[in-house]
Motif scaffolding. Structure first.
Motif, PDB file in Angstrom:
ATOM      1  N   ASP A 163      23.881  57.230  40.419  1.00 56.41           N
ATOM      2  CA  ASP A 163      25.105  57.089  39.632  1.00 56.41           C
ATOM      3  C   ASP A 163      25.497  58.434  39.040  1.00 56.41           C
ATOM      4  N   VAL A 164      26.735  58.844  39.312  1.00 54.20           N
ATOM      5  CA  VAL A 164      27.264  60.121  38.821  1.00 54.20           C
ATOM      6  C   VAL A 164      28.600  59.859  38.146  1.00 54.20           C
ATOM      7  N   ALA A 165      28.832  60.510  37.033  1.00 51.84           N
ATOM      8  CA  ALA A 165      30.075  60.298  36.288  1.00 51.84           C
ATOM      9  C   ALA A 165      30.725  61.613  35.908  1.00 51.84           C
ATOM     10  N   ILE A 166      32.030  61.567  35.722  1.00 49.55           N
ATOM     11  CA  ILE A 166      32.765  62.679  35.118  1.00 49.55           C
ATOM     12  C   ILE A 166      32.698  62.463  33.611  1.00 49.55           C
ATOM     13  N   VAL A 167      32.156  63.447  32.891  1.00 47.92           N
ATOM     14  CA  VAL A 167      31.960  63.286  31.449  1.00 47.92           C
ATOM     15  C   VAL A 167      32.815  64.242  30.620  1.00 47.92           C
ATOM     16  N   GLY A 168      33.465  65.193  31.266  1.00 44.34           N
ATOM     17  CA  GLY A 168      34.320  66.127  30.551  1.00 44.34           C
ATOM     18  C   GLY A 168      35.429  66.653  31.433  1.00 44.34           C
ATOM     19  N   TYR A 169      36.586  66.949  30.836  1.00 45.68           N
ATOM     20  CA  TYR A 169      37.734  67.429  31.608  1.00 45.68           C
ATOM     21  C   TYR A 169      38.623  68.279  30.724  1.00 45.68           C
ATOM     22  N   SER A 170      39.081  69.404  31.270  1.00 45.91           N
ATOM     23  CA  SER A 170      40.001  70.283  30.563  1.00 45.91           C
ATOM     24  C   SER A 170      40.962  70.902  31.565  1.00 45.91           C
ATOM     25  N   VAL A 171      42.199  71.138  31.143  1.00 44.96           N
ATOM     26  CA  VAL A 171      43.212  71.655  32.066  1.00 44.96           C
ATOM     27  C   VAL A 171      44.171  72.580  31.329  1.00 44.96           C
ATOM     28  N   ARG A 172      44.743  73.523  32.077  1.00 43.84           N
ATOM     29  CA  ARG A 172      45.802  74.391  31.559  1.00 43.84           C
ATOM     30  C   ARG A 172      46.790  74.679  32.673  1.00 43.84           C
ATOM     31  N   GLN A 173      48.079  74.499  32.370  1.00 42.69           N
ATOM     32  CA  GLN A 173      49.138  74.754  33.346  1.00 42.69           C
ATOM     33  C   GLN A 173      50.321  75.423  32.655  1.00 42.69           C
ATOM     34  N   ALA A 174      50.963  76.344  33.345  1.00 38.18           N
ATOM     35  CA  ALA A 174      52.171  76.985  32.841  1.00 38.18           C
ATOM     36  C   ALA A 174      52.933  77.554  34.032  1.00 38.18           C
ATOM     37  N   ARG A 175      54.224  77.764  33.854  1.00 29.55           N
ATOM     38  CA  ARG A 175      55.007  78.319  34.956  1.00 29.55           C
ATOM     39  C   ARG A 175      54.500  79.696  35.378  1.00 29.55           C
ATOM     40  N   GLU A 176      54.088  80.475  34.393  1.00 27.58           N
ATOM     41  CA  GLU A 176      53.597  81.817  34.708  1.00 27.58           C
ATOM     42  C   GLU A 176      52.589  82.245  33.656  1.00 27.58           C
TER      43      GLU A 176
ATOM     44  N   ALA B 172      64.671  59.504  44.574  1.00 24.78           N
ATOM     45  CA  ALA B 172      65.197  59.855  43.257  1.00 24.78           C
ATOM     46  C   ALA B 172      64.554  58.999  42.168  1.00 24.78           C
ATOM     47  N   GLU B 173      64.276  57.743  42.458  1.00 24.03           N
ATOM     48  CA  GLU B 173      63.630  56.869  41.477  1.00 24.03           C
ATOM     49  C   GLU B 173      62.196  57.331  41.194  1.00 24.03           C
ATOM     50  N   ILE B 174      61.510  57.818  42.226  1.00 22.59           N
ATOM     51  CA  ILE B 174      60.172  58.377  42.018  1.00 22.59           C
ATOM     52  C   ILE B 174      60.246  59.597  41.106  1.00 22.59           C
ATOM     53  N   ALA B 175      61.215  60.470  41.355  1.00 19.54           N
ATOM     54  CA  ALA B 175      61.378  61.668  40.530  1.00 19.54           C
ATOM     55  C   ALA B 175      61.720  61.302  39.090  1.00 19.54           C
ATOM     56  N   ALA B 176      62.613  60.330  38.913  1.00 22.12           N
ATOM     57  CA  ALA B 176      63.021  59.920  37.565  1.00 22.12           C
ATOM     58  C   ALA B 176      61.838  59.366  36.786  1.00 22.12           C
ATOM     59  N   ARG B 177      61.041  58.539  37.427  1.00 22.84           N
ATOM     60  CA  ARG B 177      59.868  57.978  36.757  1.00 22.84           C
ATOM     61  C   ARG B 177      58.866  59.066  36.410  1.00 22.84           C
ATOM     62  N   SER B 178      58.650  59.995  37.327  1.00 19.93           N
ATOM     63  CA  SER B 178      57.689  61.072  37.099  1.00 19.93           C
ATOM     64  C   SER B 178      58.130  61.993  35.968  1.00 19.93           C
ATOM     65  N   LEU B 179      59.410  62.309  35.920  1.00 20.78           N
ATOM     66  CA  LEU B 179      59.939  63.162  34.855  1.00 20.78           C
ATOM     67  C   LEU B 179      59.790  62.498  33.496  1.00 20.78           C
ATOM     68  N   ALA B 180      60.024  61.195  33.447  1.00 25.65           N
ATOM     69  CA  ALA B 180      59.876  60.460  32.191  1.00 25.65           C
ATOM     70  C   ALA B 180      58.410  60.413  31.767  1.00 25.65           C
ATOM     71  N   ASP B 181      57.514  60.157  32.719  1.00 23.48           N
ATOM     72  CA  ASP B 181      56.081  60.116  32.400  1.00 23.48           C
ATOM     73  C   ASP B 181      55.580  61.474  31.923  1.00 23.48           C
ATOM     74  N   ALA B 182      56.119  62.534  32.499  1.00 27.05           N
ATOM     75  CA  ALA B 182      55.660  63.884  32.161  1.00 27.05           C
ATOM     76  C   ALA B 182      55.956  64.254  30.713  1.00 27.05           C
ATOM     77  N   GLU B 183      56.889  63.550  30.075  1.00 33.70           N
ATOM     78  CA  GLU B 183      57.219  63.854  28.683  1.00 33.70           C
ATOM     79  C   GLU B 183      56.025  63.652  27.756  1.00 33.70           C
ATOM     80  N   SER B 184      55.124  62.744  28.120  1.00 34.46           N
ATOM     81  CA  SER B 184      53.960  62.468  27.280  1.00 34.46           C
ATOM     82  C   SER B 184      52.751  63.329  27.665  1.00 34.46           C
ATOM     83  N   ASN B 185      52.932  64.226  28.634  1.00 40.26           N
ATOM     84  CA  ASN B 185      51.854  65.096  29.090  1.00 40.26           C
ATOM     85  C   ASN B 185      52.124  66.531  28.645  1.00 40.26           C
ATOM     86  N   PRO B 186      51.369  67.035  27.671  1.00 37.08           N
ATOM     87  CA  PRO B 186      51.636  68.391  27.173  1.00 37.08           C
ATOM     88  C   PRO B 186      51.389  69.488  28.204  1.00 37.08           C
ATOM     89  N   HIS B 187      50.704  69.137  29.300  1.00 39.65           N
ATOM     90  CA  HIS B 187      50.398  70.136  30.319  1.00 39.65           C
ATOM     91  C   HIS B 187      51.416  70.131  31.467  1.00 39.65           C
TER      92      HIS B 187
END
Length: 350
Positions: free
Chosen positions: A3-16, A158-173
């Motif tokens: 049994d193996v698990a992911i126990v930690g996660y960190s991420v950073r994203q920016a345009r540049e 377009a509906e996929i894009a609209a949903r993704s853009l809305a969901d991304a609002e709650s993702n600071p990354h």
């Protein structure tokens, strides 16, 4: 199986990002170490995924190894792939009983050059690469094949894009976000027929880090580990003429191998850089959007880090379990033109 698990996660994203590899990754390593309490002396294996070719310097990944604090010497490996494949190698290492913990990371920078053109160098060197087709043009060919066959519609994209853009609002990354309706998106001009700007991924610089641990360690360092219940990766043929652009056979096989549709899936984080590819993957992997939330982080569409986007999807799927927001999730990674290579990872909480 161990049994193996992911126990930690960190991420950073920016345009540049102006940071070099060490400056980019060191804070992420410190975050997952603080989150789990697993310092460098408690990490048995380290594996990274990146591309020296994209970085423009041979063995450039060694600079990021410095950020792991590799003194005394550590057991380390590297794959010239998305960090998701580094995670697979680390999982195998733990399955063999050669380690109990592993630090896995992936990173990449798209801003220094024209990634859409550079990606042509991964194509067949004799027949395709000399034509220098850019990545957006190739994606447009796949989208056109699906549209002409009636597999998808511009409205659905377009509906996929609209949903993704809305969901991304709650993702600071997320690099791109902002709720917009499908009709407004369809009114935008074509960028690469039949693709509009919302159908195309927002390129980003960044990286991600995760820590894996076996059961004897995982429960001590994480209140709700994300257990890897299945992981598999497959590849479609390299030659364009031998592939059906309307299918992702490797994704179908990988999803079946990990039992993606064998039980309820609360969340599926798909590494789908283009809207039509999310539609294709959802169908290929047997997912039901009415029962499974697809890429609630906003997905690769709104922040695509070359060589790390797949690891980010797995990390986001694991984070949902860590926070108690889901019980069973799917993380997916892809690489190559037209979803050539696909990795599927099913995670469960307790």
């Amino acid at each position: 199986m161990i049994d193996v698990a992911i126990v930690g996660y960190s991420v950073r994203q920016a345009r540049e990002l102006a940071d070099n590899e060490l400056e980019l990754m060191a804070p992420l390593f410190e975050t997952v170490r603080a989150e789990t309490g697993l310092g460098p002396d408690r990490i048995d294996f380290t594996c990274s995924g990146s591309s020296d070719f994209l970085a423009g310097a041979a063995f450039s990944f060694v600079m990021s190894v410095d950020a792991t604090r590799p003194v005394p010497p550590i057991v380390e490996s590297h794959v010239e792939m998305d960090g998701a494949w580094a995670l697979y190698e680390a999982w195998v290492k733990l399955q063999l009983g050669e380690a109990k913990t592993a630090l896995v990371y992936g990173y990449g920078k798209s801003s220094p050059g024209s990634l859409r053109d550079v990606l042509a160098t991964q194509l067949d060197p004799y027949v395709v690469a000399p034509l220098w087709p850019d990545a957006l043009g190739l994606a447009g060919l796949q989208a056109r094949a699906m549209l002409d066959a009636g597999d998808v519609t511009e409205q659905a994209m377009a509906e996929i894009a609209a949903r993704s853009l809305a969901d991304a609002e709650s993702n600071p990354h997320a690099v791109r976000s902002g709720a917009r309706d499908a009709e407004a998106l369809l009114a935008e001009p074509l960028v690469h027929d039949p693709l509009r700007s919302h159908d195309i991924p927002e390129r980003a610089d960044g990286g991600a880090a995760v820590i894996l641990a076996t059961a004897e360690v995982a429960r001590d360092v994480c209140s709700r580990p994300a257990w890897i219940r299945g992981i598999d990766h497959r590849m479609d043929v390299h030659h364009f003429g031998a592939r059906d652009l309307r299918r992702a056979a490797s994704a179908e096989i990988a999803a079946h191998a990990v039992g993606a549709s064998a039980d309820r899936l609360d969340v599926a984080e798909l590494d789908a850089p283009f809207t039509h590819q999310e539609h294709l993957l959802t169908r290929a992997m047997g997912l039901d959007p009415d029962r499974t939330r697809i890429s609630p982080s906003g997905g690769s569409l709104n922040g695509h880090v070359m060589m790390a986007s797949g690891l980010v999807r797995i990390g986001e799927a694991a984070a949902r379990i860590h926070r108690g927001e889901a019980d069973r999730t799917l993380g997916h990674a892809t690489s190559g033109p037209w979803l050539q290579q696909n990795l599927a990872c099913v995670l469960e909480g307790e």
